[in-house]
Design a protein around this motif. Structure first.
Motif, PDB file in Angstrom:
ATOM      1  N   LEU A   1     -22.632 -22.639  -3.710  1.00 15.26           N
ATOM      2  CA  LEU A   1     -20.474 -22.949  -4.615  1.00 15.26           C
ATOM      3  C   LEU A   1     -20.163 -23.983  -3.593  1.00 15.26           C
ATOM      4  O   LEU A   1     -19.113 -24.518  -4.135  1.00 15.26           O
ATOM      5  N   ALA A   2     -19.700 -23.913  -1.910  1.00  9.50           N
ATOM      6  CA  ALA A   2     -19.174 -24.579  -1.406  1.00  9.50           C
ATOM      7  C   ALA A   2     -20.025 -25.861  -1.725  1.00  9.50           C
ATOM      8  O   ALA A   2     -19.551 -26.720  -1.592  1.00  9.50           O
TER       9      ALA A   2
ATOM     10  N   LEU B   1     -14.312 -23.998   2.456  1.00  8.15           N
ATOM     11  CA  LEU B   1     -14.015 -25.116   2.863  1.00  8.15           C
ATOM     12  C   LEU B   1     -12.457 -25.555   2.031  1.00  8.15           C
ATOM     13  O   LEU B   1     -12.735 -26.642   2.897  1.00  8.15           O
ATOM     14  N   ALA B   2     -12.483 -25.056   0.880  1.00  8.93           N
ATOM     15  CA  ALA B   2     -10.847 -25.232   0.908  1.00  8.93           C
ATOM     16  C   ALA B   2     -10.117 -25.271   1.615  1.00  8.93           C
ATOM     17  O   ALA B   2      -9.216 -25.587   1.664  1.00  8.93           O
TER      18      ALA B   2
ATOM     19  N   LEU C   1     -17.090 -18.686  -0.205  1.00  5.68           N
ATOM     20  CA  LEU C   1     -17.665 -20.093   0.856  1.00  5.68           C
ATOM     21  C   LEU C   1     -17.040 -21.680   0.473  1.00  5.68           C
ATOM     22  O   LEU C   1     -16.430 -22.471   1.258  1.00  5.68           O
ATOM     23  N   ALA C   2     -16.622 -21.471  -0.782  1.00  7.13           N
ATOM     24  CA  ALA C   2     -15.984 -22.941  -1.169  1.00  7.13           C
ATOM     25  C   ALA C   2     -14.319 -22.929  -0.875  1.00  7.13           C
ATOM     26  O   ALA C   2     -13.862 -23.582  -1.102  1.00  7.13           O
TER      27      ALA C   2
ATOM     28  N   GLU D   1     -11.517 -22.306 -12.896  1.00  6.24           N
ATOM     29  CA  GLU D   1     -10.745 -22.176 -12.365  1.00  6.24           C
ATOM     30  C   GLU D   1     -10.156 -23.535 -10.779  1.00  6.24           C
ATOM     31  O   GLU D   1      -9.116 -24.043 -10.742  1.00  6.24           O
ATOM     32  N   CYS D   2     -11.528 -24.679 -11.386  1.00  4.12           N
ATOM     33  CA  CYS D   2     -10.825 -25.758 -10.197  1.00  4.12           C
ATOM     34  C   CYS D   2     -10.051 -26.809 -11.942  1.00  4.12           C
ATOM     35  O   CYS D   2      -9.779 -28.076 -11.613  1.00  4.12           O
TER      36      CYS D   2
ATOM     37  N   ARG E   1      -5.670 -24.710  -1.978  1.00  2.00           N
ATOM     38  CA  ARG E   1      -4.733 -25.557  -1.275  1.00  2.00           C
ATOM     39  C   ARG E   1      -3.282 -25.286  -2.032  1.00  2.00           C
ATOM     40  O   ARG E   1      -2.770 -25.668  -0.121  1.00  2.00           O
TER      41      ARG E   1
ATOM     42  N   TYR F   1     -17.560 -20.555 -13.543  1.00  2.00           N
ATOM     43  CA  TYR F   1     -16.073 -19.844 -13.139  1.00  2.00           C
ATOM     44  C   TYR F   1     -15.812 -20.574 -12.267  1.00  2.00           C
ATOM     45  O   TYR F   1     -14.416 -21.218 -12.479  1.00  2.00           O
TER      46      TYR F   1
ATOM     47  N   ASP G   1      -4.238 -29.280  -8.969  1.00  3.81           N
ATOM     48  CA  ASP G   1      -3.351 -30.039  -7.316  1.00  3.81           C
ATOM     49  C   ASP G   1      -3.734 -31.078  -6.986  1.00  3.81           C
ATOM     50  O   ASP G   1      -4.732 -31.438  -7.111  1.00  3.81           O
TER      51      ASP G   1
ATOM     52  N   ARG H   1     -11.082 -14.231 -13.933  1.00  8.78           N
ATOM     53  CA  ARG H   1     -10.410 -13.880 -12.753  1.00  8.78           C
ATOM     54  C   ARG H   1      -8.870 -12.906 -12.718  1.00  8.78           C
ATOM     55  O   ARG H   1      -8.852 -11.830 -12.387  1.00  8.78           O
TER      56      ARG H   1
ATOM     57  N   PHE I   1      -3.434 -13.654  -3.921  1.00  9.09           N
ATOM     58  CA  PHE I   1      -4.242 -14.288  -4.469  1.00  9.09           C
ATOM     59  C   PHE I   1      -4.816 -14.408  -6.119  1.00  9.09           C
ATOM     60  O   PHE I   1      -5.291 -15.043  -7.161  1.00  9.09           O
TER      61      PHE I   1
ATOM     62  N   LEU J   1     -18.306 -27.788  -4.546  1.00 11.21           N
ATOM     63  CA  LEU J   1     -17.458 -28.312  -3.650  1.00 11.21           C
ATOM     64  C   LEU J   1     -17.277 -29.598  -3.980  1.00 11.21           C
ATOM     65  O   LEU J   1     -16.386 -31.097  -3.605  1.00 11.21           O
TER      66      LEU J   1
ATOM     67  N   ARG K   1      -3.919 -25.065 -11.591  1.00 11.55           N
ATOM     68  CA  ARG K   1      -5.923 -25.150 -11.750  1.00 11.55           C
ATOM     69  C   ARG K   1      -5.534 -26.342 -10.449  1.00 11.55           C
ATOM     70  O   ARG K   1      -6.511 -26.189 -10.229  1.00 11.55           O
TER      71      ARG K   1
ATOM     72  N   GLY L   1     -10.674 -10.354  -4.015  1.00  9.03           N
ATOM     73  CA  GLY L   1     -11.869 -11.789  -4.772  1.00  9.03           C
ATOM     74  C   GLY L   1     -10.973 -13.125  -6.312  1.00  9.03           C
ATOM     75  O   GLY L   1     -12.360 -13.469  -7.387  1.00  9.03           O
ATOM     76  N   MET L   2     -10.173 -13.008  -5.967  1.00  9.02           N
ATOM     77  CA  MET L   2      -8.914 -13.917  -7.249  1.00  9.02           C
ATOM     78  C   MET L   2      -8.937 -15.133  -6.647  1.00  9.02           C
ATOM     79  O   MET L   2      -8.163 -16.478  -7.348  1.00  9.02           O
ATOM     80  N   ALA L   3      -9.216 -15.601  -5.239  1.00 12.08           N
ATOM     81  CA  ALA L   3      -8.874 -16.732  -4.674  1.00 12.08           C
ATOM     82  C   ALA L   3      -9.141 -17.709  -4.754  1.00 12.08           C
ATOM     83  O   ALA L   3     -10.476 -17.505  -5.683  1.00 12.08           O
ATOM     84  N   THR L   4      -9.137 -18.904  -5.359  1.00 14.27           N
ATOM     85  CA  THR L   4      -9.737 -20.423  -5.857  1.00 14.27           C
ATOM     86  C   THR L   4      -9.583 -21.586  -4.774  1.00 14.27           C
ATOM     87  O   THR L   4      -7.932 -21.135  -4.357  1.00 14.27           O
ATOM     88  N   PRO L   5     -10.182 -22.751  -5.256  1.00 11.35           N
ATOM     89  CA  PRO L   5      -9.828 -23.603  -3.762  1.00 11.35           C
ATOM     90  C   PRO L   5      -8.751 -24.312  -4.452  1.00 11.35           C
ATOM     91  O   PRO L   5      -7.903 -24.438  -3.752  1.00 11.35           O
ATOM     92  N   PRO L   6      -7.016 -24.328  -5.575  1.00 10.69           N
ATOM     93  CA  PRO L   6      -6.581 -24.752  -5.759  1.00 10.69           C
ATOM     94  C   PRO L   6      -5.463 -23.938  -5.567  1.00 10.69           C
ATOM     95  O   PRO L   6      -4.430 -24.423  -5.123  1.00 10.69           O
ATOM     96  N   LEU L   7      -5.783 -22.583  -5.420  1.00  7.93           N
ATOM     97  CA  LEU L   7      -5.351 -21.792  -4.805  1.00  7.93           C
ATOM     98  C   LEU L   7      -5.080 -21.749  -3.484  1.00  7.93           C
ATOM     99  O   LEU L   7      -3.521 -21.739  -3.044  1.00  7.93           O
TER     100      LEU L   7
ATOM    101  N   ILE M   1     -17.826 -17.287  -4.574  1.00 11.10           N
ATOM    102  CA  ILE M   1     -17.037 -18.825  -4.173  1.00 11.10           C
ATOM    103  C   ILE M   1     -15.963 -18.759  -3.035  1.00 11.10           C
ATOM    104  O   ILE M   1     -15.367 -19.419  -3.012  1.00 11.10           O
TER     105      ILE M   1
ATOM    106  N   GLU N   1     -10.107 -27.334   4.707  1.00 10.71           N
ATOM    107  CA  GLU N   1      -9.599 -29.405   3.653  1.00 10.71           C
ATOM    108  C   GLU N   1      -8.576 -29.210   4.326  1.00 10.71           C
ATOM    109  O   GLU N   1      -7.705 -30.467   4.199  1.00 10.71           O
TER     110      GLU N   1
END
Lengths: 325, 325
Positions: free
Chosen positions: A229-230, B233-234, B229-230, A274-275, B202, A270, A10, A311, B159, A233, A8, B194-200, B227, B237
């Motif tokens: 939520l962006a 953003l990931a 648009l979060a 997930e982070c 990246r 959530y 990184d 998720r 994801f 982040l 989760r 819709g299962m993606a997350t920022p750490p996934l 999430i 980045e």
């Protein structure tokens, strides 16, 4: 297929905080906008459900004039029913000395004083310029101090004003400085009409940290333009550890029919989960309470996770027909 | 109050890309999920409106069996009416050799081949295991190659899978490797449910970049859990410069009633604009088209910016009553 859980956290996210405080503002900011009176017992039961789900910080009500906001006329009763629970912090919005006296008598854990960075918004909201609101804070702080109750600050339109447009960071920082001089150590930066953006979040938090380092920022975003939520982040990446949200996304936007208001607590939790960031909240339990809130107010809430589930909620393979892509 | 515009870009965001390609997938991914048949002329007029708003890349339709998806039976007509416009790229989903032959005859700018990283989802979607779908790609690539048309790849459930749970990055990377060996150089990583997350995001982008550096990733997020648009953003980045979205958030989620599907193009463009990233799209014009799409399908779309308007749309001070906070 073998499916070990991907990490989760990184390397890129290693600088995110390990723990975050979620402040539930739905009982104040959300209920306040509901037309139908919600019974006091229902409010109390819903907040109790949120406590059971692990939430500990609540903006529970507002000691505004009961005539101006009949929905919150039961402020003292709500506080009386919930105060003193271990670890639970009940704050209340306090607009003036009269409200402060009522809040002190009710025994809130902290009073929240507020004003708008934008003069026009302040006048629309409380019928006086920002400077006059600022001048009134000292009196509230005195009442709170006499009662041994800490005061927290909140600055509306911190990221822009629907009437005036851009709000310079310097304006927010100057108000924060004056609040800090009154002994306030916690400040909510209110994105009142959903004008915050990732660069503004980073810029304002940095400016505040440099100019008023003793003030701990709380971020209060609205999802009015879909990027709430962006912005969280961006806040996490900037090191902010305190966020306000409302269950189910309760509340709305007085400026745009159909637009959402506060970011939704379950969606926030959530994202944090997930982070790999601890919030102490049990997402599944919170979703259940969000559905109870929906039932209590009798309309659909904008929360997404309460509809889709967490998720890894698995579907039976016979359950649905999928579409391509 | 003086209101100079705060900088849109800042030091922390200096590593964000300066320019991003937005691929509009609403005409395929969105229309496909609408029950009522949308007249071909309406589809064409709406895409023309999006072109006028500055969008240049469209997943315009799908050459699936007209019996399976009657809504897209007009695929060739849509392509015929729109092809050859300067700078405009029309791609179409192609499920098999038969579809590829039709797409080649229609003269698409690129064919999009797809499969699911998760076997169970692939079987649900196209009634065969992922390996069999992979084996079929060579034939499609041959037909495309003979017609001088490039092929793009798309991997659904990149994801996570609603049936199997986690999808290991290695699984996606291995499929990407095989697609690259077939000459494919653009790959859409589909966040189907819709299962993606920022750490996934990246993690997968980094793994793909290391293992298949010749493959340019496109991120295709759904906002099912709020999430989307979060995750963008990931992705920004991480340096990804190509995103798929649908106008108004058109489309939905077959797994959760009321949950949204694709991220919304206007909300995405708004985020890009506010981060100082060029997309070539005129947000105000795009919002107008989103409202026309809403009228065409006869129901409210989940897009937020289309309801609230751009950030600096000012309100007259007499216009609304505000609430505290």
């Amino acid at each position: 297929m073998a499916a070990p859980a991907p990490a989760r956290r990184d390397a890129a996210a290693a600088s995110l905080p390990g723990m975050v405080t979620v402040v539930e503002v739905g009982p104040r900011d959300g209920f306040q906008m509901e037309r139908g009176l919600i019974p006091t017992a229902t409010k109390i039961a819903l907040i109790e459900g949120m406590i059971e789900a692990g939430l500990r910080h609540f903006e529970a009500t507002s000691f505004v004039s009961p005539r101006a906001v009949p929905q919150l006329a039961d402020a003292a009763e709500v506080i009386a029913a919930l105060r003193g629970r271990p670890g639970v912090q009940l704050t209340a919005l306090v607009p003036n000395a009269k409200g402060a006296a009522r809040a002190a008598e009710a025994g809130v854990d902290a009073m929240v004083v507020f004003l708008s960075a934008s003069d026009t918004h302040n006048r629309k909201n409380v019928n006086r310029p920002t400077e006059e609101s600022l001048a009134g804070l000292a009196g509230i702080c005195r009442i709170a101090g006499d009662a041994g109750i800490p005061v927290q600050g909140a600055i509306a339109t911190s990221f822009g004003c629907p009437f005036e447009g851009e709000v310079p960071h310097g304006r927010v920082v100057a108000i924060a400085r004056q609040m800090a001089d009154l002994g306030i150590r916690t400040l909510s930066l209110g994105d009142t009409t959903g004008m915050a953006t990732p660069p503004l979040v980073r810029g304002l938090c940095r400016a505040l940290g440099e100019a008023v380092p003793e003030m701990a920022p709380t971020l209060h975003f609205h999802n009015t333009r879909g990027i709430g939520l962006a912005n969280v982040l961006a806040g996490l990446e900037t090191g902010v550890t305190r966020y306000e949200s409302s269950i189910g996304g309760l509340g709305g936007c007085p400026f745009a029919a159909g637009a959402t208001g506060n970011i939704c607590t379950e969606d926030l939790v959530y994202l944090l989960d997930e982070c790999g960031i601890e919030s102490g909240v049990d997402l599944e339990k919170l979703i259940e309470v969000a559905h109870r809130v929906e039932a209590a107010i009798g309309r659909e809430l904008p929360g997404q996770v309460m509809k889709a589930g967490p998720r890894l909620r698995r579907h039976a393979t016979g359950e649905v027909a999928t579409a391509n892509g």
